[in-house]
Write a protein that holds these residues in place. Structure first.
Motif, PDB file in Angstrom:
ATOM      1  N   LEU A 185      -4.621 -67.557 -10.761  1.00 18.63           N
ATOM      2  CA  LEU A 185      -3.460 -68.284 -10.251  1.00 18.63           C
ATOM      3  C   LEU A 185      -2.459 -68.568 -11.373  1.00 18.63           C
ATOM      4  O   LEU A 185      -1.240 -68.466 -11.186  1.00 18.63           O
ATOM      5  CB  LEU A 185      -3.903 -69.585  -9.589  1.00 18.63           C
ATOM      6  CG  LEU A 185      -4.696 -69.424  -8.277  1.00 18.63           C
ATOM      7  CD1 LEU A 185      -5.196 -70.779  -7.787  1.00 18.63           C
ATOM      8  CD2 LEU A 185      -3.846 -68.752  -7.210  1.00 18.63           C
ATOM      9  N   ALA A 186      -2.983 -68.918 -12.551  1.00 18.78           N
ATOM     10  CA  ALA A 186      -2.112 -69.171 -13.701  1.00 18.78           C
ATOM     11  C   ALA A 186      -1.388 -67.891 -14.105  1.00 18.78           C
ATOM     12  O   ALA A 186      -0.186 -67.915 -14.426  1.00 18.78           O
ATOM     13  CB  ALA A 186      -2.927 -69.715 -14.870  1.00 18.78           C
ATOM     14  N   PHE A 187      -2.107 -66.763 -14.090  1.00 20.47           N
ATOM     15  CA  PHE A 187      -1.483 -65.480 -14.425  1.00 20.47           C
ATOM     16  C   PHE A 187      -0.374 -65.163 -13.435  1.00 20.47           C
ATOM     17  O   PHE A 187       0.716 -64.712 -13.820  1.00 20.47           O
ATOM     18  CB  PHE A 187      -2.539 -64.372 -14.413  1.00 20.47           C
ATOM     19  CG  PHE A 187      -2.029 -63.031 -14.874  1.00 20.47           C
ATOM     20  CD1 PHE A 187      -2.065 -62.679 -16.214  1.00 20.47           C
ATOM     21  CD2 PHE A 187      -1.510 -62.113 -13.965  1.00 20.47           C
ATOM     22  CE1 PHE A 187      -1.594 -61.443 -16.642  1.00 20.47           C
ATOM     23  CE2 PHE A 187      -1.039 -60.878 -14.385  1.00 20.47           C
ATOM     24  CZ  PHE A 187      -1.087 -60.544 -15.725  1.00 20.47           C
ATOM     25  N   ASN A 188      -0.632 -65.414 -12.143  1.00 20.48           N
ATOM     26  CA  ASN A 188       0.369 -65.129 -11.128  1.00 20.48           C
ATOM     27  C   ASN A 188       1.599 -66.027 -11.283  1.00 20.48           C
ATOM     28  O   ASN A 188       2.733 -65.568 -11.110  1.00 20.48           O
ATOM     29  CB  ASN A 188      -0.233 -65.322  -9.737  1.00 20.48           C
ATOM     30  CG  ASN A 188       0.685 -64.837  -8.639  1.00 20.48           C
ATOM     31  OD1 ASN A 188       1.001 -63.650  -8.555  1.00 20.48           O
ATOM     32  ND2 ASN A 188       1.148 -65.750  -7.800  1.00 20.48           N
ATOM     33  N   ILE A 189       1.364 -67.296 -11.638  1.00 18.23           N
ATOM     34  CA  ILE A 189       2.489 -68.192 -11.899  1.00 18.23           C
ATOM     35  C   ILE A 189       3.312 -67.661 -13.078  1.00 18.23           C
ATOM     36  O   ILE A 189       4.546 -67.676 -13.055  1.00 18.23           O
ATOM     37  CB  ILE A 189       1.992 -69.622 -12.184  1.00 18.23           C
ATOM     38  CG1 ILE A 189       1.419 -70.241 -10.898  1.00 18.23           C
ATOM     39  CG2 ILE A 189       3.123 -70.497 -12.736  1.00 18.23           C
ATOM     40  CD1 ILE A 189       0.750 -71.583 -11.112  1.00 18.23           C
ATOM     41  N   GLY A 190       2.611 -67.179 -14.099  1.00 21.73           N
ATOM     42  CA  GLY A 190       3.304 -66.601 -15.243  1.00 21.73           C
ATOM     43  C   GLY A 190       4.129 -65.388 -14.851  1.00 21.73           C
ATOM     44  O   GLY A 190       5.255 -65.196 -15.333  1.00 21.73           O
ATOM     45  N   VAL A 191       3.570 -64.550 -13.967  1.00 20.56           N
ATOM     46  CA  VAL A 191       4.305 -63.381 -13.482  1.00 20.56           C
ATOM     47  C   VAL A 191       5.591 -63.818 -12.788  1.00 20.56           C
ATOM     48  O   VAL A 191       6.659 -63.221 -12.998  1.00 20.56           O
ATOM     49  CB  VAL A 191       3.425 -62.551 -12.524  1.00 20.56           C
ATOM     50  CG1 VAL A 191       4.275 -61.526 -11.764  1.00 20.56           C
ATOM     51  CG2 VAL A 191       2.324 -61.835 -13.305  1.00 20.56           C
ATOM     52  N   GLU A 192       5.501 -64.852 -11.964  1.00 21.31           N
ATOM     53  CA  GLU A 192       6.682 -65.332 -11.254  1.00 21.31           C
ATOM     54  C   GLU A 192       7.716 -65.918 -12.225  1.00 21.31           C
ATOM     55  O   GLU A 192       8.923 -65.742 -12.044  1.00 21.31           O
ATOM     56  CB  GLU A 192       6.299 -66.369 -10.203  1.00 21.31           C
ATOM     57  CG  GLU A 192       5.341 -65.864  -9.126  1.00 21.31           C
ATOM     58  CD  GLU A 192       5.800 -64.578  -8.482  1.00 21.31           C
ATOM     59  OE1 GLU A 192       7.022 -64.416  -8.269  1.00 21.31           O
ATOM     60  OE2 GLU A 192       4.941 -63.716  -8.195  1.00 21.31           O
ATOM     61  N   ILE A 193       7.235 -66.623 -13.246  1.00 18.71           N
ATOM     62  CA  ILE A 193       8.154 -67.155 -14.261  1.00 18.71           C
ATOM     63  C   ILE A 193       8.854 -66.002 -14.983  1.00 18.71           C
ATOM     64  O   ILE A 193      10.066 -66.013 -15.192  1.00 18.71           O
ATOM     65  CB  ILE A 193       7.396 -68.044 -15.268  1.00 18.71           C
ATOM     66  CG1 ILE A 193       6.898 -69.315 -14.574  1.00 18.71           C
ATOM     67  CG2 ILE A 193       8.298 -68.408 -16.453  1.00 18.71           C
ATOM     68  CD1 ILE A 193       6.007 -70.185 -15.448  1.00 18.71           C
TER      69      ILE A 193
END
Length: 246
Positions: A185-193
């Motif tokens: 989930l953290a990786f995906n948030i980073g992708v969105e950022i």
């Protein structure tokens, strides 16, 4: 938008291809000598770091997600094509959300269920998504087929393939199952950022370009260049698939 005449389009396309095709050919010819790891776009330092850590590491995975998106030229090229003729923030938000929904879904589910696709094949498909969007912007499907593909559906579908590209690379990291879901989930948030950062830069640059007379004059050529870049990406990955020992 007033498009160039047929003769003008052919002249622009020929000039761009005459410039770019030798470069594309050169890249394809030198690929057999390129390290396979480079074709998979996996940074050795990042891979080693992920293999060594266990447990929940939210900030590192957020950083890695943002880094991957900002440096992912294939994702950025597709995003550039998607927003090329979008002027309203509402429309940009819809298309970017569809793309985000697609790549988030397959990235999370692909890693969680350990569903990976050959990196060369999925990255070749991502390259084709760039080609598709360039042709769509050039009005090629209307001229060739007499129909306009559903651009929203196409953005979502190609987003799914882009997500499989992300999941395949994460699986290659041999990520620890300890803390897997929070880290994903953290990786995906980073992708969105990272996507927002890349999108902001693109929109700022496009905003300045659209205010100049050269935008309409060179829009067709710009998409021809993008199409050629997509074909280069496809050739790069297919060559890697052929020469890869595995």
């Amino acid at each position: 938008m007033q498009r160039p005449s047929s003769e003008g389009r052919r002249t622009l396309q020929y000039a761009a291809l005459r410039l770019l095709l030798p470069l594309a050919l050169a890249l394809v010819l030198v690929l057999p000598g390129v390290d396979a790891a480079l074709a998979h776009a996996v940074a050795a330092g990042d891979k080693g770091y992920i293999q060594e850590i266990t447990g929940v590491n939210l900030l590192p995975f957020t950083y890695l997600g943002a880094k991957h998106m900002v440096t992912g030229y294939d994702h950025i090229l597709f995003l550039f094509g998607v927003i090329f003729f979008l002027y309203r923030l509402k429309h940009i938000g819809i298309y970017v959300s569809l793309f985000a929904l697609g790549h988030s879904t397959t990235m999370l589910l692909g890693v969680y269920f350990n569903v990976g696709i050959n990196s060369y094949i999925i990255d070749a498909i991502i390259g084709l998504s760039v080609v598709y969007k360039a042709l769509d912007n050039m009005g090629a499907f209307q001229r060739w087929l007499g129909v306009q593909p559903n651009t929203k559906l196409a953005t979502l579908i190609f987003g799914l393939f882009h997500g499989f590209g992300l999941s395949t690379k994460i699986i290659e990291y041999n990520i620890s199952p300890d803390g897997l879901v929070p880290n994903l989930l953290a990786f995906n948030i980073g992708v969105e950022i990272g996507q927002l950062v890349a999108l902001s830069i693109i929109l700022i640059a496009m905003g300045f370009w659209r205010r100049t007379p050269s935008f309409l004059r060179h829009a067709y050529t710009a998409n021809t260049v993008m199409m050629t870049a997509g074909f280069v990406l496809v050739g790069y990955q297919l060559t890697g698939l052929i020469v890869s020992p595995t």
